[in-house]
Design a protein around this motif. Structure first.
Motif, PDB file in Angstrom:
ATOM      1  N   MET A   1      21.102  -1.661  -6.770  1.00  0.00           N
ATOM      2  CA  MET A   1      20.650  -1.616  -5.408  1.00  0.00           C
ATOM      3  C   MET A   1      19.490  -0.393  -5.230  1.00  0.00           C
ATOM      4  O   MET A   1      18.745  -0.572  -4.527  1.00  0.00           O
ATOM      5  N   LEU A   2      19.843   0.795  -5.695  1.00  0.00           N
ATOM      6  CA  LEU A   2      19.115   1.862  -5.682  1.00  0.00           C
ATOM      7  C   LEU A   2      17.914   1.620  -6.508  1.00  0.00           C
ATOM      8  O   LEU A   2      16.849   1.867  -5.739  1.00  0.00           O
ATOM      9  N   PHE A   3      17.684   1.087  -7.430  1.00  0.00           N
ATOM     10  CA  PHE A   3      16.529   0.856  -8.340  1.00  0.00           C
ATOM     11  C   PHE A   3      15.819  -0.266  -7.444  1.00  0.00           C
ATOM     12  O   PHE A   3      14.385  -0.174  -7.506  1.00  0.00           O
ATOM     13  N   PHE A   4      16.296  -1.179  -6.968  1.00  0.00           N
ATOM     14  CA  PHE A   4      15.555  -2.140  -6.180  1.00  0.00           C
ATOM     15  C   PHE A   4      14.738  -1.544  -4.807  1.00  0.00           C
ATOM     16  O   PHE A   4      13.887  -1.869  -4.777  1.00  0.00           O
ATOM     17  N   LEU A   5      15.829  -0.699  -4.169  1.00  0.00           N
ATOM     18  CA  LEU A   5      15.065   0.001  -2.934  1.00  0.00           C
ATOM     19  C   LEU A   5      14.045   0.947  -3.387  1.00  0.00           C
ATOM     20  O   LEU A   5      13.048   0.872  -2.567  1.00  0.00           O
ATOM     21  N   ILE A   6      14.133   1.567  -4.470  1.00  0.00           N
ATOM     22  CA  ILE A   6      13.116   2.576  -4.886  1.00  0.00           C
ATOM     23  C   ILE A   6      11.752   1.533  -5.239  1.00  0.00           C
ATOM     24  O   ILE A   6      10.655   1.924  -4.871  1.00  0.00           O
ATOM     25  N   ALA A   7      11.725   0.377  -5.889  1.00  0.00           N
ATOM     26  CA  ALA A   7      10.839  -0.341  -6.228  1.00  0.00           C
ATOM     27  C   ALA A   7      10.189  -1.042  -5.009  1.00  0.00           C
ATOM     28  O   ALA A   7       8.937  -1.045  -4.930  1.00  0.00           O
ATOM     29  N   TYR A   8      11.020  -1.170  -3.896  1.00  0.00           N
ATOM     30  CA  TYR A   8      10.696  -1.919  -2.843  1.00  0.00           C
ATOM     31  C   TYR A   8       9.785  -0.842  -1.954  1.00  0.00           C
ATOM     32  O   TYR A   8       8.713  -1.297  -1.706  1.00  0.00           O
ATOM     33  N   LEU A   9      10.042   0.262  -1.855  1.00  0.00           N
ATOM     34  CA  LEU A   9       9.517   1.355  -1.162  1.00  0.00           C
ATOM     35  C   LEU A   9       8.223   1.536  -2.048  1.00  0.00           C
ATOM     36  O   LEU A   9       7.185   1.729  -1.117  1.00  0.00           O
ATOM     37  N   ASN A  10       8.088   1.555  -3.268  1.00  0.00           N
ATOM     38  CA  ASN A  10       6.953   1.816  -4.078  1.00  0.00           C
ATOM     39  C   ASN A  10       5.696   0.610  -3.799  1.00  0.00           C
ATOM     40  O   ASN A  10       4.665   0.777  -3.817  1.00  0.00           O
TER      41      ASN A  10
END
Length: 635
Positions: A1-10
């Motif tokens: 989930m953390l990886f997904f949120l970082i990728a989304y914000l990026n």
């Protein structure tokens, strides 16, 4: 989930799409699926009854709730239970898990929602005792059922009634069925009506069921994606004027979904109906967007949603065939429909029915051959009559049910519905008589089925956009099917001897290439061999009396029956088969003949088998009883 949120914000800060967003999304969905599956496995649930029952403290009773009524067997009523508590001498343990209940009583009257108290005597569900027979243990495992309890009606106590939405829906369905019995429906007409509209198949007799199977129309007797799909199309047509309202584009799919779930409630909210309605609720939204990709995305979104709820849906035959049929209709039907463009409206109507039936059959045929080993050659003829009638019966049937519930049903409507169902049953009966067009006992493996789906994918890719790579994929898929067929052939042993299990009977089969010799006394009791004949590709079949000595791969097998004759000088058979409960001294037999293995078939009395087993254990001789371990296949 953390990886997904970082990728989304990026990704939100970049002008062009980032590949990391796709990777993160994939791993997020994969992880969700992994955890959902892991925690749905009973062995991984801390409070599942499998964990509680393995403890040191003895469990005496279980409190459970009946969740589903299953089709009864010849000897018992069957129910699915949801275990809530296990009761020991000193403590009450909170628990969970599904359980199969067999009640050996004709007078018991249980229904979903009943809270019951039963003695805790769980047993493993037995696998089939003969090769290639239907594995009920695996079937129940896919439903999340790990154990069964078999009791008499006197050992069970109903302690209360749970009131929830599913129980209320089931009670409503039973009341609707009771109301329908007040009208002048024939026995077969009412049985089919209940199956088509209310999902209750318990009153359908075996011959009528076989007729529908032979005609290729068995799927209409169980409410599935076909019924819900037809109902959705009818509702879309009837609610078309709603689109002209201000917010009609959003109101119409909402009304369709509400009415579909209303039909699910009428049908008792059985698991198969709930799955089908859930699937078509998503599809209804996709259709409203009027884009092919939206419909496919909606289909896969519903698939993802349902598998999150219960990953084991993926292994259930009805679930697989429903999704494959709908997917195939969405993908293949437009291509088939373009092959012929009739100008006459009635011909165009029937051509669309044919194209839909062909598309659905393309999607389910490989699985149908794998699971059911038959193909109804007249399925198109059946579809031309059955599909229009099914739409009419659904529309009229729902009206009849609602009017009967309010006690204002005119007899003329009941008679009309009865006439239509009678015509349907008669037509199905006539089609079923053309048994020459029913291709049965087709040997088709899982590998062959998977290879055919790869071929269908290759055909679809070539039709959509032909190029060299896609053509190569298609040709490689065809080679894959040939390899799967070759593997199926070489995996079939040339010679084999099998001691089959049959209660109070001795049946031994000797296979030599494609010929099978059956040693048995009663030729009328050999129908259980049908699956073995198909899987081993037997072409010639003969019946002989059972000899006293069999040759097994240059080894000797002695058959001992009631005469218990084995006093032969300098004779040491490697195997011994015991049949018809011979009175013998097992210790003396072992000392004299020194066999490698002793086999007892189903014709022996259990008390004799227990004595022989104990003696063999002391003498350290392998003992095989077909009533426990299944048929014995000689190495």
């Amino acid at each position: 989930m953390l990886f997904f949120l970082i990728a989304y914000l990026n990704a939100t800060r970049q002008l062009f799409p980032s590949p990391w967003m796709g990777v993160a999304t994939f791993f997020l969905i994969f992880s969700i699926g992994l955890f959902s599956t892991y925690y749905s496995i009973p062995e991984n649930q801390a409070n599942h009854y499998l964990q509680k029952d393995s403890g040191t403290e003895k469990i005496f009773f279980a409190k459970a709730i009946i969740t589903e009524e299953l089709k009864p067997t010849q000897f018992s009523e069957r129910y699915l239970l949801k275990v809530e508590e296990l009761i020991s001498e000193t403590e009450i343990h909170s628990s969970r898990g599904k359980l199969l209940l067999n009640v050996n009583s004709d007078s018991i009257n249980l229904q979903p929602g009943n809270k019951i108290l039963i003695p805790w005597t769980p047993q493993e569900i037995k696998p089939p005792l003969n090769p290639f027979q239907f594995n009920y243990k695996d079937y129940m495992k896919r439903l999340g059922v790990e154990r069964q309890v078999s009791i008499s009606g006197e050992q069970l106590e109903v302690t209360g009634q749970e009131e929830n939405f599913i129980v209320l829906a089931w009670t409503l369905r039973e009341k609707l069925i009771s109301n329908l019995r007040n009208y002048d429906f024939g026995k077969e007409e009412l049985a089919v009506f209940q199956a088509l509209i209310l999902g209750q198949r318990r009153d359908i007799d075996d011959q009528l069921y076989k007729n529908y199977a032979a005609a290729g129309a068995i799927h209409i007797l169980a409410i599935s994606g076909l019924h819900i799909g037809i109902l959705m199309l009818l509702l879309n047509f009837l609610l078309k004027p709603v689109e002209k309202l201000k917010y009609g584009k959003y109101l119409k799919p909402g009304l369709v979904i509400i009415l579909l779930w209303g039909f699910a409630i009428l049908s008792g909210l059985s698991p198969s109906v709930v799955r089908a309605v859930c699937m078509f609720s998503f599809i209804a939204i996709g259709l409203q967007l009027k884009r092919k990709t939206s419909t496919l995305n909606s289909l896969f979104l519903s698939l993802f949603f349902l598998l999150l709820i219960n990953p084991f849906y993926l292994f259930q035959v009805g679930f697989q065939m429903s999704y494959l049929a709908v997917f195939s209709i969405i993908v293949f039907q437009p291509y088939i429909n373009r092959l012929f463009s009739p100008k006459i409206r009635i011909i165009d109507y029937f051509w669309k029915i044919i194209s839909v039936s062909l598309a659905a059959q393309i999607g389910v045929l490989p699985l149908s051959l794998y699971y059911f080993h038959q193909f109804p050659g007249l399925f198109l003829v059946s579809s031309l009559v059955v599909l229009p009638l099914l739409g009419f019966i659904l529309a009229l049937g729902i009206l009849v049910i609602l009017l009967a519930f309010m006690n204002i049903l005119p007899q003329i409507l009941a008679d009309l519905l009865g006439m239509v169902i009678t015509f349907l049953n008669t037509f199905i009966g006539k089609i079923a008589k053309f048994d020459v067009f029913v291709f049965s006992d087709i040997d088709f493996s899982l590998l062959q089925s998977m290879a055919v789906y790869l071929i269908l994918l290759g055909i679809l890719l070539v039709i959509a956009k032909p190029n060299f790579k896609r053509l190569c994929f298609l040709l490689i898929s065809i080679m894959g099917f040939q390899l799967a067929s070759f593997y199926n052939k070489i995996n079939n042993p040339a010679d084999e001897i099998v001691v089959f299990h049959r209660t109070r009977e001795s049946v031994i089969g000797k296979k030599q290439k494609y010929d099978l010799t059956i040693f048995a006394e009663n030729k009328d009791q050999l129908s259980f061999l049908k699956a073995y004949l198909r899987e081993r590709q037997i072409e010639n079949f003969s019946l002989q009396q059972l000899p006293d000595i069999l040759s097994v791969s240059d080894q000797i097998c002695l058959v001992i029956d009631t005469t218990a004759s084995y006093n032969l000088k300098e004779f040491q058979p490697e195997f011994i088969i015991l049949r018809n409960s011979p009175r013998l001294n097992m210790e003396r037999l072992i000392n004299q003949l020194q066999p490698r293995q002793i086999i007892a078939d189903g014709s022996n009395h259990p008390s004799f088998v227990n004595q022989w087993r104990n003696t063999c254990r002391l003498k350290k001789i392998p003992f095989h009883y077909t009533g426990e371990k299944g048929a014995y296949i000689f190495p």
